[in-house]
Design a protein around this motif. Structure first.
Motif, PDB file in Angstrom:
ATOM      1  N   LYS A   1      -5.983  -1.910  12.980  1.00 32.18           N
ATOM      2  CA  LYS A   1      -4.930  -1.352  13.821  1.00 32.18           C
ATOM      3  C   LYS A   1      -3.690  -2.239  13.734  1.00 32.18           C
ATOM      4  O   LYS A   1      -2.592  -1.763  13.506  1.00 32.18           O
ATOM      5  N   ASP A   2      -3.898  -3.530  13.916  1.00 35.77           N
ATOM      6  CA  ASP A   2      -2.808  -4.493  13.900  1.00 35.77           C
ATOM      7  C   ASP A   2      -2.764  -5.316  12.621  1.00 35.77           C
ATOM      8  O   ASP A   2      -1.696  -5.727  12.180  1.00 35.77           O
ATOM      9  N   VAL A   3      -3.928  -5.582  12.048  1.00 31.29           N
ATOM     10  CA  VAL A   3      -4.007  -6.406  10.831  1.00 31.29           C
ATOM     11  C   VAL A   3      -4.870  -5.725   9.777  1.00 31.29           C
ATOM     12  O   VAL A   3      -5.828  -5.019  10.101  1.00 31.29           O
ATOM     13  N   LEU A   4      -4.495  -5.948   8.514  1.00 32.66           N
ATOM     14  CA  LEU A   4      -5.218  -5.364   7.384  1.00 32.66           C
ATOM     15  C   LEU A   4      -5.505  -6.445   6.353  1.00 32.66           C
ATOM     16  O   LEU A   4      -4.576  -7.088   5.861  1.00 32.66           O
ATOM     17  N   PRO A   5      -6.775  -6.690   6.011  1.00 31.84           N
ATOM     18  CA  PRO A   5      -7.072  -7.608   4.909  1.00 31.84           C
ATOM     19  C   PRO A   5      -6.773  -6.905   3.583  1.00 31.84           C
ATOM     20  O   PRO A   5      -7.269  -5.803   3.334  1.00 31.84           O
TER      21      PRO A   5
ATOM     22  N   TYR B   1      -6.503 -13.223  -1.069  1.00 28.92           N
ATOM     23  CA  TYR B   1      -6.233 -12.184  -0.093  1.00 28.92           C
ATOM     24  C   TYR B   1      -5.021 -12.527   0.750  1.00 28.92           C
ATOM     25  O   TYR B   1      -4.575 -13.668   0.785  1.00 28.92           O
ATOM     26  N   ASN B   2      -4.496 -11.518   1.420  1.00 26.86           N
ATOM     27  CA  ASN B   2      -3.451 -11.662   2.429  1.00 26.86           C
ATOM     28  C   ASN B   2      -3.900 -10.871   3.648  1.00 26.86           C
ATOM     29  O   ASN B   2      -4.515  -9.823   3.503  1.00 26.86           O
ATOM     30  N   ILE B   3      -3.576 -11.366   4.821  1.00 26.68           N
ATOM     31  CA  ILE B   3      -3.793 -10.594   6.041  1.00 26.68           C
ATOM     32  C   ILE B   3      -2.431 -10.008   6.400  1.00 26.68           C
ATOM     33  O   ILE B   3      -1.493 -10.740   6.699  1.00 26.68           O
ATOM     34  N   HIS B   4      -2.326  -8.692   6.314  1.00 25.18           N
ATOM     35  CA  HIS B   4      -1.061  -8.002   6.576  1.00 25.18           C
ATOM     36  C   HIS B   4      -0.986  -7.612   8.045  1.00 25.18           C
ATOM     37  O   HIS B   4      -1.909  -6.995   8.579  1.00 25.18           O
ATOM     38  N   LEU B   5       0.092  -7.986   8.681  1.00 24.64           N
ATOM     39  CA  LEU B   5       0.327  -7.619  10.070  1.00 24.64           C
ATOM     40  C   LEU B   5       1.168  -6.342  10.061  1.00 24.64           C
ATOM     41  O   LEU B   5       2.284  -6.329   9.566  1.00 24.64           O
ATOM     42  N   THR B   6       0.596  -5.244  10.570  1.00 21.12           N
ATOM     43  CA  THR B   6       1.323  -3.967  10.591  1.00 21.12           C
ATOM     44  C   THR B   6       2.463  -4.037  11.596  1.00 21.12           C
ATOM     45  O   THR B   6       2.486  -4.912  12.455  1.00 21.12           O
ATOM     46  N   GLY B   7       3.400  -3.129  11.518  1.00 21.76           N
ATOM     47  CA  GLY B   7       4.509  -3.089  12.470  1.00 21.76           C
ATOM     48  C   GLY B   7       4.033  -2.961  13.901  1.00 21.76           C
ATOM     49  O   GLY B   7       4.654  -3.474  14.834  1.00 21.76           O
TER      50      GLY B   7
ATOM     51  N   GLN C   1       5.045   3.232   3.949  1.00 25.50           N
ATOM     52  CA  GLN C   1       4.224   2.160   4.503  1.00 25.50           C
ATOM     53  C   GLN C   1       3.321   2.668   5.628  1.00 25.50           C
ATOM     54  O   GLN C   1       2.176   2.239   5.741  1.00 25.50           O
ATOM     55  N   LYS C   2       3.818   3.589   6.437  1.00 24.21           N
ATOM     56  CA  LYS C   2       2.980   4.170   7.488  1.00 24.21           C
ATOM     57  C   LYS C   2       1.798   4.924   6.891  1.00 24.21           C
ATOM     58  O   LYS C   2       0.687   4.882   7.419  1.00 24.21           O
ATOM     59  N   THR C   3       2.045   5.619   5.765  1.00 23.26           N
ATOM     60  CA  THR C   3       0.968   6.343   5.077  1.00 23.26           C
ATOM     61  C   THR C   3      -0.074   5.362   4.539  1.00 23.26           C
ATOM     62  O   THR C   3      -1.278   5.589   4.669  1.00 23.26           O
ATOM     63  N   LEU C   4       0.396   4.265   3.943  1.00 25.02           N
ATOM     64  CA  LEU C   4      -0.537   3.249   3.439  1.00 25.02           C
ATOM     65  C   LEU C   4      -1.309   2.596   4.581  1.00 25.02           C
ATOM     66  O   LEU C   4      -2.510   2.349   4.462  1.00 25.02           O
ATOM     67  N   HIS C   5      -0.640   2.347   5.706  1.00 23.52           N
ATOM     68  CA  HIS C   5      -1.337   1.794   6.879  1.00 23.52           C
ATOM     69  C   HIS C   5      -2.433   2.747   7.345  1.00 23.52           C
ATOM     70  O   HIS C   5      -3.538   2.318   7.695  1.00 23.52           O
ATOM     71  N   LEU C   6      -2.127   4.052   7.353  1.00 16.97           N
ATOM     72  CA  LEU C   6      -3.121   5.050   7.767  1.00 16.97           C
ATOM     73  C   LEU C   6      -4.329   5.013   6.828  1.00 16.97           C
ATOM     74  O   LEU C   6      -5.472   4.978   7.271  1.00 16.97           O
ATOM     75  N   TRP C   7      -4.074   5.024   5.505  1.00 15.13           N
ATOM     76  CA  TRP C   7      -5.144   4.967   4.514  1.00 15.13           C
ATOM     77  C   TRP C   7      -6.005   3.718   4.745  1.00 15.13           C
ATOM     78  O   TRP C   7      -7.232   3.779   4.747  1.00 15.13           O
ATOM     79  N   CYS C   8      -5.353   2.586   4.957  1.00 11.80           N
ATOM     80  CA  CYS C   8      -6.079   1.324   5.146  1.00 11.80           C
ATOM     81  C   CYS C   8      -6.926   1.328   6.414  1.00 11.80           C
ATOM     82  O   CYS C   8      -7.915   0.609   6.497  1.00 11.80           O
ATOM     83  N   SER C   9      -6.544   2.133   7.393  1.00 11.25           N
ATOM     84  CA  SER C   9      -7.279   2.147   8.662  1.00 11.25           C
ATOM     85  C   SER C   9      -8.546   3.009   8.614  1.00 11.25           C
ATOM     86  O   SER C   9      -9.394   2.910   9.492  1.00 11.25           O
ATOM     87  N   PHE C  10      -8.689   3.854   7.574  1.00 11.29           N
ATOM     88  CA  PHE C  10      -9.888   4.687   7.456  1.00 11.29           C
ATOM     89  C   PHE C  10     -11.116   3.820   7.154  1.00 11.29           C
ATOM     90  O   PHE C  10     -11.027   2.853   6.400  1.00 11.29           O
ATOM     91  N   PRO C  11     -12.280   4.198   7.667  1.00 11.62           N
ATOM     92  CA  PRO C  11     -13.514   3.488   7.310  1.00 11.62           C
ATOM     93  C   PRO C  11     -13.812   3.639   5.814  1.00 11.62           C
ATOM     94  O   PRO C  11     -13.393   4.618   5.180  1.00 11.62           O
TER      95      PRO C  11
END
Length: 135
Positions: A74-78, A55-61, A104-114
């Protein structure tokens, strides 16, 4: 009331290599159910005895503003390595401070959904595709 002391974006590379950053991974993985935020059917981290998914922990912008006090989704995505590569557009080196593009913003949004919302969206999309080909 104690105010949070945030790190500056110039502290990014030092912080990402620190024990303070690494010590947060377990909690974030546990909160995510050891699932990739983008591809929830992929298990990451240590999720069972002798079972481990890279895994990677991605730090969003957005995360640069909260360095040292990040919030999951919100800030980090596994993410699994493939999803992390994809979210970076095939480039794994990002310069601080980094600002995400529209993809990338679209992917961040998708990743933030439950997880449940993602499952419903995927189910409905699959049903629409099947209905399209059956008619």
């Amino acid at each position: 009331m104690k105010t949070k002391k945030y790190l500056s974006p110039s502290d990014y590379y030092w912080y990402i290599k620190s024990d303070a950053w690494r010590s947060k991974h377990y909690q974030w993985l546990k909160q995510s159910g050891n699932r990739c935020s983008m591809l929830p059917w992929i298990r990451i981290g240590k999720y069972a005895s002798k079972k481990y998914g890279k895994y990677n922990i991605h730090l969003t912008g957005v995360g640069y503003r909260h360095l040292g006090h990040e919030e999951l989704w919100k800030d980090v995505l596994p993410l699994c390595p493939f999803a992390h590569w994809l979210i970076h557009g095939g480039k794994m080196k990002a310069k601080s401070p980094w600002q995400p593009n529209i993809f990338q913003k679209t992917l961040h949004l998708w990743c933030s959904f439950p997880l449940l919302i993602k499952q419903l969206i995927l189910l409905l999309t699959g049903l629409l595709i099947v209905l399209y080909f059956l008619t």
